[in-house]
Design an enzyme around this catalytic site. Sequence first.
Site, mmCIF file in Angstrom:
data_model
loop_
_atom_site.group_PDB
_atom_site.id
_atom_site.type_symbol
_atom_site.label_atom_id
_atom_site.label_comp_id
_atom_site.label_asym_id
_atom_site.label_seq_id
_atom_site.Cartn_x
_atom_site.Cartn_y
_atom_site.Cartn_z
ATOM 1 N N HIS A 150 -43.890 105.600 -51.206
ATOM 2 C CA HIS A 150 -44.941 105.420 -50.287
ATOM 3 C C HIS A 150 -44.503 104.770 -48.978
ATOM 4 C CE1 HIS A 150 -45.494 101.132 -51.603
ATOM 5 N NE2 HIS A 150 -45.695 100.883 -50.342
ATOM 6 N N ASP A 180 -43.143 105.484 -58.045
ATOM 7 C CA ASP A 180 -43.159 104.965 -56.485
ATOM 8 C C ASP A 180 -41.474 104.554 -56.143
ATOM 9 O OD1 ASP A 180 -43.994 104.578 -53.970
ATOM 10 O OD2 ASP A 180 -44.773 102.227 -54.416
ATOM 11 N N GLY A 252 -44.791 95.712 -44.939
ATOM 12 C CA GLY A 252 -43.339 95.874 -44.483
ATOM 13 C C GLY A 252 -42.452 95.459 -45.406
ATOM 14 N N SER A 254 -42.397 96.334 -48.608
ATOM 15 C CA SER A 254 -42.478 97.525 -49.175
ATOM 16 C C SER A 254 -40.955 98.101 -49.324
ATOM 17 C CB SER A 254 -43.258 98.541 -48.961
ATOM 18 O OG SER A 254 -44.559 98.210 -49.793
ATOM 19 N N GLY A 310 -46.574 115.193 -76.918
ATOM 20 C CA GLY A 310 -47.743 116.122 -77.147
ATOM 21 C C GLY A 310 -48.896 115.620 -77.761
ATOM 22 N N VAL A 311 -49.329 114.335 -77.554
ATOM 23 C CA VAL A 311 -50.481 113.616 -78.181
ATOM 24 C C VAL A 311 -51.118 112.922 -77.253
ATOM 25 C CG1 VAL A 311 -49.209 113.089 -80.455
ATOM 26 C CG2 VAL A 311 -48.785 111.469 -78.664
ATOM 27 N N GLN A 312 -52.459 112.812 -77.598
ATOM 28 C CA GLN A 312 -53.518 111.721 -76.872
ATOM 29 C C GLN A 312 -53.554 110.497 -77.785
ATOM 30 O OE1 GLN A 312 -57.014 113.604 -76.226
ATOM 31 N NE2 GLN A 312 -57.851 111.533 -75.799
#
Length: 522
Positions: A150, A180, A252, A254, A310-312
Amino acid sequence: MNDVKVLIQRHKRLLAAGAAAGIVLFGLGAFALVPHSGQVQKLDAVTATGEQPIQMASLDDSKAPRLLENGAPFSFADLVERVSPAVVTINVEEEVKSPDASQLQGLPPQFRQFFGDPNGGGGQAQPRRATSVGSGFIVSKDGLVVTNNHVVDGAKKITVKLPDGRSFEGKLLGTDPLTDVALVKINSPKPLPSVEFGDDHQLRVGDWVVAVGNPFGLSNTVTAGIVSSIGRAIGNGPYTDFIQIDAPINRGNSGGPTFDLRGQVIGMNSMIFSPSGGSVGIGFAIPASIIHDVVNQLITKGHVTRGWLGVQIQSITPEIASSLGMDDPKGAIVANVVPGSPAAKAGLVQGDIVVALNNKQIEDSRDLTRRVASLPVDSKATFTVNRQGSVKTLTATITARGEDKVASNDAGPSKGAEIEPRQASVMGLGLSALTPDVRRTFNVDDGASGVLITKVDPNSDAAQNGVQPGDILVSVSRAPVRTPADVQAQVNAAKTAGRKSVLLLVNGQGGQLYFTSDLDQT
């Protein structure tokens, strides 16, 4: 005796002076009494590179400062002197589009110049340059710089300034918005100062940390504090559990590093929790282990690849554990399996509880998500699952995650007109079998199976979990249901077994969801 009296009187004067200044003295230490003043804020601020991967530092206790020197509290000065040359200021220039005429409509012409319309008229939006400042740190002597995504997001120009006054133009090698993290390259004719990654897994709550950065553009500011929590999930994506620190960090900071007492980077400052935008002693750092893995992928591939199963899934809450007769609420329950996915090919089915990955226990759904994402593409992984009380071991070949791969249910029902249930309501739900007429009325796909929910008591557990008329009840106590009678049978069986709640799986607009329902509602 007179000497003792003099010391006592002198101590009383010190206490009085300290109290007047808002400071309490305890022996050799002084503790400032500062009045305390809550949303999480981010701190303001390609191709493979061919660079060598960054190595983790080895633990060397000889680098750690002594706790006491000459009988006085230790100083961070030696540590800071060693690491601060590698902490840099990152200046970013970006192009910001001014509001267009439609956005300025109603504003008096004499004020429009302040919003990018110098003529005060209705011209097209004109881009303008904006600058921001963040922090970063050099991790290789040939000029690899790590910072937050960011900080450099949308940058047209990146300038990296070292504490010794030298400035370099930075080239963005790659970013990973999901964690990030960003990697910037600068070129110098001479080797640059650099710092090493430490092992954040060795951190304990209460350990000292030192943060170095550029709060409010004040370069090479140093603050110290302790690790106040580990494994913080603050809603910033599924791949990062933050280190919470109380070393003051502000806008700042960051992209700046957090050091342990060995002078090794154990985190990167990224966010603060503050009602005012300033530090109130709660900051969040991305763990070094996550940064290290992301940076090495950006170095070798120019992008980040994550494993996909590939699962929820959902975490096992105490309520879900109780409804299933589990003693320990550990693991992740499979709410849905994507057809054709590695999970489907491995044999995972809806209702399986994943309790271990490669023989290591799974804590919850976030733990499973992060660990699957860290698996190499095309590698084989062993999953231990609890299926209706029996333990099974399944092997899946992990594939690459794509941002369009979502374990959601595409056959979810649309909402329709309410109809009267054909049988009595159960647990605050009006239920109806999926007859051809009901399917047409509620626009339910022919492939969908379960029991239609036609009414929801607003005071029920189902309503509290977002269930609505038109959703489909798929299973009760992990047993598939096809008619309201099936639902009632499972409820009766749970009561006979002495359980206070049952586990329901509902297919709705937001996908498939497990939740528990109190049997007293029947």
